[in-house]
Design an enzyme around this catalytic site. Structure first.
Site, PDB file in Angstrom:
ATOM      1  N   GLY A  45       0.863  -1.179   0.000  1.00 59.28           N
ATOM      2  CA  GLY A  45       0.000   0.000   0.000  1.00 59.28           C
ATOM      3  C   GLY A  45       0.896   1.224   0.000  1.00 59.28           C
ATOM      4  O   GLY A  45       1.641   1.451   0.960  1.00 59.28           O
ATOM      5  N   ARG A  71     -11.191   5.869   5.425  1.00 60.87           N
ATOM      6  CA  ARG A  71     -12.548   6.370   5.682  1.00 60.87           C
ATOM      7  C   ARG A  71     -12.790   7.733   5.062  1.00 60.87           C
ATOM      8  O   ARG A  71     -11.906   8.568   5.014  1.00 60.87           O
ATOM      9  CB  ARG A  71     -12.744   6.532   7.201  1.00 60.87           C
ATOM     10  CG  ARG A  71     -13.078   5.249   7.863  1.00 60.87           C
ATOM     11  CD  ARG A  71     -13.657   5.506   9.226  1.00 60.87           C
ATOM     12  NE  ARG A  71     -12.667   5.903  10.213  1.00 60.87           N
ATOM     13  CZ  ARG A  71     -12.988   6.316  11.426  1.00 60.87           C
ATOM     14  NH1 ARG A  71     -14.239   6.404  11.799  1.00 60.87           N
ATOM     15  NH2 ARG A  71     -12.042   6.635  12.288  1.00 60.87           N
ATOM     16  N   ASN A  97     -12.314  -3.606   1.723  1.00 58.85           N
ATOM     17  CA  ASN A  97     -10.967  -3.887   2.211  1.00 58.85           C
ATOM     18  C   ASN A  97     -10.711  -5.374   2.440  1.00 58.85           C
ATOM     19  O   ASN A  97      -9.567  -5.831   2.351  1.00 58.85           O
ATOM     20  CB  ASN A  97     -10.685  -3.059   3.461  1.00 58.85           C
ATOM     21  CG  ASN A  97     -10.412  -1.598   3.097  1.00 58.85           C
ATOM     22  OD1 ASN A  97     -10.402  -1.251   1.912  1.00 58.85           O
ATOM     23  ND2 ASN A  97     -10.191  -0.764   4.081  1.00 58.85           N
ATOM     24  N   ILE A 133      -2.278  -2.430   9.250  1.00 60.17           N
ATOM     25  CA  ILE A 133      -2.837  -1.132   9.656  1.00 60.17           C
ATOM     26  C   ILE A 133      -4.234  -0.927   9.050  1.00 60.17           C
ATOM     27  O   ILE A 133      -5.047  -0.184   9.589  1.00 60.17           O
ATOM     28  CB  ILE A 133      -1.910   0.033   9.223  1.00 60.17           C
ATOM     29  CG1 ILE A 133      -0.491  -0.137   9.789  1.00 60.17           C
ATOM     30  CG2 ILE A 133      -2.479   1.375   9.648  1.00 60.17           C
ATOM     31  CD1 ILE A 133       0.468   0.996   9.451  1.00 60.17           C
ATOM     32  N   SER A 134      -4.513  -1.576   7.930  1.00 65.23           N
ATOM     33  CA  SER A 134      -5.776  -1.361   7.209  1.00 65.23           C
ATOM     34  C   SER A 134      -6.989  -1.597   8.100  1.00 65.23           C
ATOM     35  O   SER A 134      -6.997  -2.504   8.928  1.00 65.23           O
ATOM     36  CB  SER A 134      -5.866  -2.317   6.014  1.00 65.23           C
ATOM     37  OG  SER A 134      -4.679  -2.305   5.261  1.00 65.23           O
ATOM     38  N   ASN A 135      -8.012  -0.791   7.880  1.00 64.65           N
ATOM     39  CA  ASN A 135      -9.257  -0.908   8.652  1.00 64.65           C
ATOM     40  C   ASN A 135     -10.355  -1.621   7.874  1.00 64.65           C
ATOM     41  O   ASN A 135     -10.298  -1.633   6.651  1.00 64.65           O
ATOM     42  CB  ASN A 135      -9.750   0.497   9.028  1.00 64.65           C
ATOM     43  CG  ASN A 135      -9.067   1.003  10.277  1.00 64.65           C
ATOM     44  OD1 ASN A 135      -8.957   0.276  11.255  1.00 64.65           O
ATOM     45  ND2 ASN A 135      -8.615   2.244  10.248  1.00 64.65           N
ATOM     46  N   HIS A 158     -10.307  -1.837  17.806  1.00 60.58           N
ATOM     47  CA  HIS A 158      -9.951  -0.513  17.293  1.00 60.58           C
ATOM     48  C   HIS A 158     -11.198   0.145  16.718  1.00 60.58           C
ATOM     49  O   HIS A 158     -11.335   0.349  15.523  1.00 60.58           O
ATOM     50  CB  HIS A 158      -8.884  -0.672  16.207  1.00 60.58           C
ATOM     51  CG  HIS A 158      -8.354   0.638  15.708  1.00 60.58           C
ATOM     52  ND1 HIS A 158      -7.912   1.640  16.534  1.00 60.58           N
ATOM     53  CD2 HIS A 158      -8.179   1.103  14.445  1.00 60.58           C
ATOM     54  CE1 HIS A 158      -7.494   2.657  15.797  1.00 60.58           C
ATOM     55  NE2 HIS A 158      -7.651   2.361  14.529  1.00 60.58           N
TER      56      HIS A 158
HETATM   57  N1  APR Z   1      -2.885  -4.110  -3.175  1.00 59.36           N
HETATM   58  C1  APR Z   1      -2.016  -3.147  -2.786  1.00 59.36           C
HETATM   59  N2  APR Z   1      -2.375  -1.870  -2.609  1.00 59.36           N
HETATM   60  C2  APR Z   1      -3.655  -1.561  -2.816  1.00 59.36           C
HETATM   61  C3  APR Z   1      -4.615  -2.511  -3.200  1.00 59.36           C
HETATM   62  C4  APR Z   1      -4.183  -3.840  -3.385  1.00 59.36           C
HETATM   63  N3  APR Z   1      -5.026  -4.806  -3.753  1.00 59.36           N
HETATM   64  N4  APR Z   1      -5.807  -1.871  -3.307  1.00 59.36           N
HETATM   65  C5  APR Z   1      -5.600  -0.588  -2.998  1.00 59.36           C
HETATM   66  N5  APR Z   1      -4.303  -0.386  -2.712  1.00 59.36           N
HETATM   67  C6  APR Z   1      -3.614   0.842  -2.356  1.00 59.36           C
HETATM   68  C7  APR Z   1      -4.204   2.075  -3.029  1.00 59.36           C
HETATM   69  O1  APR Z   1      -3.797   2.154  -4.377  1.00 59.36           O
HETATM   70  C8  APR Z   1      -3.644   3.193  -2.160  1.00 59.36           C
HETATM   71  O2  APR Z   1      -2.431   3.703  -2.695  1.00 59.36           O
HETATM   72  O3  APR Z   1      -3.727   1.131  -0.979  1.00 59.36           O
HETATM   73  C9  APR Z   1      -3.363   2.505  -0.813  1.00 59.36           C
HETATM   74  C10 APR Z   1      -4.152   3.084   0.322  1.00 59.36           C
HETATM   75  O4  APR Z   1      -3.728   4.371   0.504  1.00 59.36           O
HETATM   76  P1  APR Z   1      -4.682   5.564   0.919  1.00 59.36           P
HETATM   77  O5  APR Z   1      -5.946   5.469   0.141  1.00 59.36           O
HETATM   78  O6  APR Z   1      -3.898   6.820   0.854  1.00 59.36           O
HETATM   79  O7  APR Z   1      -5.050   5.199   2.443  1.00 59.36           O
HETATM   80  P2  APR Z   1      -4.187   5.448   3.765  1.00 59.36           P
HETATM   81  O8  APR Z   1      -4.546   6.767   4.339  1.00 59.36           O
HETATM   82  O9  APR Z   1      -2.772   5.134   3.511  1.00 59.36           O
HETATM   83  O10 APR Z   1      -4.848   4.340   4.733  1.00 59.36           O
HETATM   84  C11 APR Z   1      -4.736   2.972   4.428  1.00 59.36           C
HETATM   85  O11 APR Z   1      -5.041   2.297   6.717  1.00 59.36           O
HETATM   86  O12 APR Z   1      -5.670   3.464   8.632  1.00 59.36           O
HETATM   87  C12 APR Z   1      -6.081   2.630   7.601  1.00 59.36           C
HETATM   88  O13 APR Z   1      -8.388   3.216   7.323  1.00 59.36           O
HETATM   89  C13 APR Z   1      -7.124   3.276   6.731  1.00 59.36           C
HETATM   90  O14 APR Z   1      -7.750   1.253   5.626  1.00 59.36           O
HETATM   91  C14 APR Z   1      -7.019   2.454   5.490  1.00 59.36           C
HETATM   92  C15 APR Z   1      -5.533   2.137   5.408  1.00 59.36           C
END
Ligand code: APR
Length: 321
Positions: free
Chosen positions: A10, A83, A96, A119-121, A176
């Protein structure tokens, strides 16, 4: 001795900050993975080009290919959507979960010996799903929530008491989400109970309780407070810092006592669920769970929070994950 390696799955807001923090601390070589073409390459090039200025010597690379995460010691997962205002973490569940399943498959194939920090929610469900799909031992799949929630709680206490935040010890347990459990009774300033200091400050026990209740409420809603201000995403500096503290504890075998989302196998009377509790983090990931005694009120709040986690996991399973 070759350098350690951290893969970041990510490359969004949190992923970018993680990469920069790892570089600045020379914690490990970094590989930033994202499905969006060029994004991780662009971010890491930008970070790497500051190496002369910041003086770091680790490698920072971006990729769209899981092969490049091979031999990672630690993997930190932020893949998924953040979110939007008004959304709960649980609204993110379906989207997610699909993403997390694909991530777990990728990490299982290409970094099978890594220790994974999620970390993802919604956090508690995503950790559960990653472990299930990867089949990794539970000690090697850990969620980041408690370190950040505890840091938020500590910050509010420090601001209220006008003392250095690093002298505050305060922990937040449970899931969380809105049901998380800030442990008021154990919160202290270098050993002195926070409640005692608040009572002295206000010379009024009721007022002290009111102030503490407000800090507890703010802690529980702290993620949403940031979402509301940012409008286009959720917190990203503090979650990154929290995960870095966990990764440092693991890579350095530090045995840090950090609130982490880990698999409970009977501890705290919970069996078979990932919940936030104090853990010892070292070279083997979650090496031990520390059980602290909870009074009746704390236990009830903890049980309520565990209930929210089991419901969330059941919802996810109901969706076919
Ligand atoms: N594989 C890898 N990366 C992916 C995939 C996937 N299948 N699907 C989406 N992504 C990437 C997106 O392209 C994006 O760059 O995940 C990244 C998420 O980044 P942001 O949208 O900027 O989110 P961020 O603020 O980093 O938060 C990520 O952490 O705290 C939690 O709730 C939040 O679930 C969220 C996560």
């Amino acid at each position: 001795m070759s350098r350690k390696k951290i893969a970041l799955i990510g490359g969004g807001q949190i992923g970018g900050v993680l990469a920069q923090l790892i570089a600045l601390r020379e914690l490990a070589d970094v590989v930033l993975f994202d499905i969006v073409e060029d994004l991780p390459q662009g971010k890491t090039l930008d970070i790497a080009e500051a190496s002369r200025i910041d003086g770091f010597a680790v490698a920072v690379n971006g990729t769209n290919d899981y092969k490049d995460i091979a031999d990672s010691d630690v993997v930190i997962v932020t893949a998924g959507l953040p979110r939007k205002p008004g959304m709960s973490r649980d609204d993110l569940l379906t989207t997610n979960a699909k993403i997390m399943k694909s991530v777990a498959e990728g990490v299982k194939e290409f970094a099978p010996n890594s220790i994974v920090i999620i970390i993802s929610n919604p956090l508690d469900a995503m950790v559960t799903l990653f472990q299930k799909v990867s089949g990794f031992p539970h000690n090697r799949v850990i969620g980041q929530a408690g370190v950040l929630d505890s840091s938020r709680f500590s910050s509010f206490i420090a601001w209220e008491l006008d003392v250095a935040v690093k002298d505050i010890n305060a922990m937040v347990l449970g899931g969380h989400g809105d049901t998380m459990v800030p442990l008021v009774r154990y919160a202290n300033v270098n050993g002195v109970p926070v409640m005692e200091l608040l009572e002295r400050k206000y010379n009024d026990a009721a007022k002290a309780k009111e102030v503490m209740d407000a800090m507890v409420a703010r802690t529980k809603a702290a993620g949403g407070e940031v979402v509301k201000l940012l409008k286009t995403g959720s917190a990203f500096y503090s979650p990154a810092s929290a995960a870095i503290q966990m990764a440092e504890a693991i890579l350095g075998d530090q045995k840090r006592v950090l609130a982490s989302c880990v698999y409970l196998d009977g501890e705290y009377n919970v069996k078979g669920y990932y919940v936030g509790v104090p853990t010892v983090l070292g070279a083997n990931g979650c090496e031990r769970i520390l059980e602290v005694s909870l009074n009746e009120e704390e236990q009830a709040a903890f049980d309520h929070s565990v209930n929210a986690v089991t419901t969330l996991v059941a919802d996810m399973e109901g969706l076919g994950f």
